[in-house]
Design an enzyme around this catalytic site. Structure first.
Site, short mmCIF file in Angstrom:
data_model
loop_
_atom_site.label_atom_id
_atom_site.label_comp_id
_atom_site.label_asym_id
_atom_site.label_seq_id
_atom_site.Cartn_x
_atom_site.Cartn_y
_atom_site.Cartn_z
NE ARG A 57 -7.23 4.83 3.95
CZ ARG A 57 -6.27 5.33 4.73
NH1 ARG A 57 -6.49 5.57 5.99
NH2 ARG A 57 -5.08 5.61 4.24
NE ARG A 68 -0.84 11.02 9.81
CZ ARG A 68 -1.14 9.96 9.06
NH1 ARG A 68 -2.36 9.46 9.10
NH2 ARG A 68 -0.25 9.40 8.27
N PRO A 69 1.52 16.89 11.38
CG PRO A 69 3.49 17.51 12.49
CD PRO A 69 2.38 16.51 12.51
CB ILE A 70 2.29 18.96 6.06
CG1 ILE A 70 1.54 20.29 6.15
CG2 ILE A 70 1.32 17.79 6.01
CD1 ILE A 70 0.85 20.65 4.85
CG ASP A 71 6.79 20.61 10.48
OD1 ASP A 71 6.02 19.66 10.63
OD2 ASP A 71 7.93 20.63 10.97
CD GLN A 72 10.63 18.81 9.21
OE1 GLN A 72 11.74 18.78 8.65
NE2 GLN A 72 10.32 19.74 10.09
CG ASP A 79 2.14 1.67 9.50
OD1 ASP A 79 1.72 2.53 10.31
OD2 ASP A 79 2.62 1.96 8.39
NE ARG A 93 -0.94 13.00 6.86
CZ ARG A 93 -1.54 14.10 7.27
NH1 ARG A 93 -2.85 14.19 7.32
NH2 ARG A 93 -0.82 15.13 7.62
CB CYS A 100 -4.99 6.57 10.09
SG CYS A 100 -5.40 5.15 9.08
CE LYS A 128 -1.88 1.98 3.88
NZ LYS A 128 -1.78 3.44 3.96
CG ASN A 129 2.04 2.93 3.52
OD1 ASN A 129 0.92 3.31 3.17
ND2 ASN A 129 2.35 2.69 4.78
#
Ligand code: EPU
Length: 429
Positions: A398, A122-126, A306, A93, A117, A22-23
């Site tokens: 999913r 769940r930040p996206i700063d990076q 996971d 995501r 999930c 999946k990932n």
């Protein structure tokens, strides 16, 4: 709305074939946008995340068709839109990987803030740090992340503050066709990062170091379409390995890369299961007694977060007290409240769960709060005495291909039923 109805107690036995990861596929499908040509992607799992991403690719102007079971043909010669709306981004995501891919292809992207999930912030700063380093002008308005890079991305030296799978993927995508050289330090090393780099390199990219802490990318002007097969899913494989150990079963898990499973294999041996490794399969034979263990999740090559809920469910029936520490996410123990409804004896304190093993779990109505949490309930239901009904199983679908069929083929008593209107479990305030 569907639910799983499980009659527990069977020892799962037989063989199961693992599908594509999946990932990895959720990164590689957006990556095809960079190619501007025809790709054939094989070993594509039959999961709802893939359905959403193929719909998104079509919305962007790509031609996408399943030409065989698990084989997708994707032609991204024409890309007519740079926008991914909320309806498509809200369920997963990985929809934000279209930012990196569109940035690299067209110099602009507008993608709704992603869903996925919920297990803490769940930040996206990076991701933003990387896009800005590559010359991107990033803004967030009305729930959309907008990136403009007039003239296209330019190579840069980026050191991430935290190890992030998502930021590593997204910035890699944005940098593949950048002018000059990009060096990314403190990157994620998961098998799906390596798979994405292998796909892009097969298309003509120049990415070195994937699987180590530092990735170096020499930008290229063009990519070409290829045929590519997705790696087997480490987490799906690990889940069936746990199912064998948890049910005192005997399962041959086929189409795997045993090296990717080593941290899981080690822990299953600690709980008393026998694990035999072959070239592309592993056999797990469960023991009647599940030994207590301590477990801490870490980025790869540590024990994968996971797999934490699946192990947590199994340890509810261990002989003695296990301590599970979540080292990646802030809030990944919500499933424990559902397991307590089945008789589990668990105390959660922040990122630590203290699990006192009980001799019996009993079936109960429960809800899947996210993908792996739902799988933990499936495992608990198969271990329990009596009937377990799991609601909100769309989370599970999913990420697990043909789950009900695969478990039934192993002898598990599980079926999917439609929940009649008005009979869902109430939501607690
Ligand atoms: N983080 C930041 N800033 C960022 C990004 C991440 O601080 O900009 C933090 C997160 O808060 C978290 C840590 O970094 O504490 C790791 O997050 P990461 O970015 O690695 O996670 P992700 O990319 O959002 C992927 C998987 C998850 C898996 C994690 C960790 C995909 C699509 N998702 O998420 O998979 O748990 O890596 O391995 O690849 C799942 O499959 O069930 C799943 C949730």
């Amino acid at each position: 709305m569907d639910k799983y109805v499980i009659n527990g107690g069977a020892r799962l036995r037989g063989s199961v074939t693992i599908d594509g990861a999946k990932n990895a596929v959720v990164a590689i499908l957006p990556a095809t946008v960079l190619v501007g040509g025809r790709c054939v992607i094989e070993n594509v799992p039959n999961i709802s995340d893939v359905t959403v991403l193929t719909t998104t690719l079509r919305e962007l102007g790509a031609k996408v068709d399943f030409i065989d079971s698990g084989v997708l043909e994707i032609d991204t010669t024409n890309i007519s839109s740079c926008t991914v709306p909320y309806e498509l981004a809200r369920s997963l995501r990985a929809s934000y990987y279209f930012i990196g891919a569109l940035m690299g292809r067209t110099g602009q992207a507008s993608v709704s803030m992603p869903g996925g999930c919920h297990f803490g912030v769940r930040p996206i700063d990076q991701h933003i740090k990387g896009f800005e380093a590559l010359g991107g002008d990033v803004s967030i308005s009305s729930g959309m992340i907008n990136v403009q890079v007039p003239g296209g991305p330019r190579g840069a030296h980026i050191r991430f503050d935290v190890v992030s799978v998502g930021a590593t993927v997204n910035v890699m995508l944005a940098a593949v066709k950048a002018q000059g050289v990009t060096v990314m330090e403190n990157v994620a090393k998961e098998p799906h990062i390596v798979d994405l780099a292998n796909f892009l390199n097969a298309c003509g990219a120049d990415i070195r170091g994937a699987g180590t802490d530092v990735i170096k990318i020499h930008g290229v002007d063009m990519l070409r379409g290829v045929d590519y097969s997705i790696i087997p899913d480490q987490i799906e494989a690990g889940t069936y390995m746990v199912l064998a150990a948890a049910t005192c079963g005997d399962i041959l898990v086929k189409n795997v890369i045993p090296k990717h499973l080593e941290s899981i294999t080690d822990k299953l041996r600690e709980v008393g299961a026998k694990v035999e490794e072959y070239d592309d399969s592993v056999r797990v034979i469960g023991s009647p007694v599940i030994e207590k263990i301590n477990l801490k999740t870490m980025p790869h090559p540590g024990f994968p977060t996971d797999m934490q809920p699946q192990m947590g469910a199994m340890l509810c029936r261990a002989a003695g007290t296990s301590v599970v520490t979540e080292g990646v996410w802030d809030g990944r123990f919500r499933y424990m409240d559902e397991l307590k409804r089945m008789g589990a004896n668990v105390t959660v304190d922040g990122k630590i769960a203290i699990i006192e093993g009980v001799s019996t779990l009993t079936g109960a109505p429960v809800k899947a709060t996210d993908l792996r949490a739902g799988m933990a309930l499936v495992i608990a239901g198969l271990m329990a005495e009596g009937v377990t009904e799991i609601e909100d199983v769309e989370h599970v679908e999913r990420g697990y291909s043909c789950l009900v069929q695969k478990i039934r083929a192993l002898g598990g008593d599980i079926e999917k039923q439609t929940i009649p209107d008005g009979t869902r479990i109430g939501t607690a305030l």
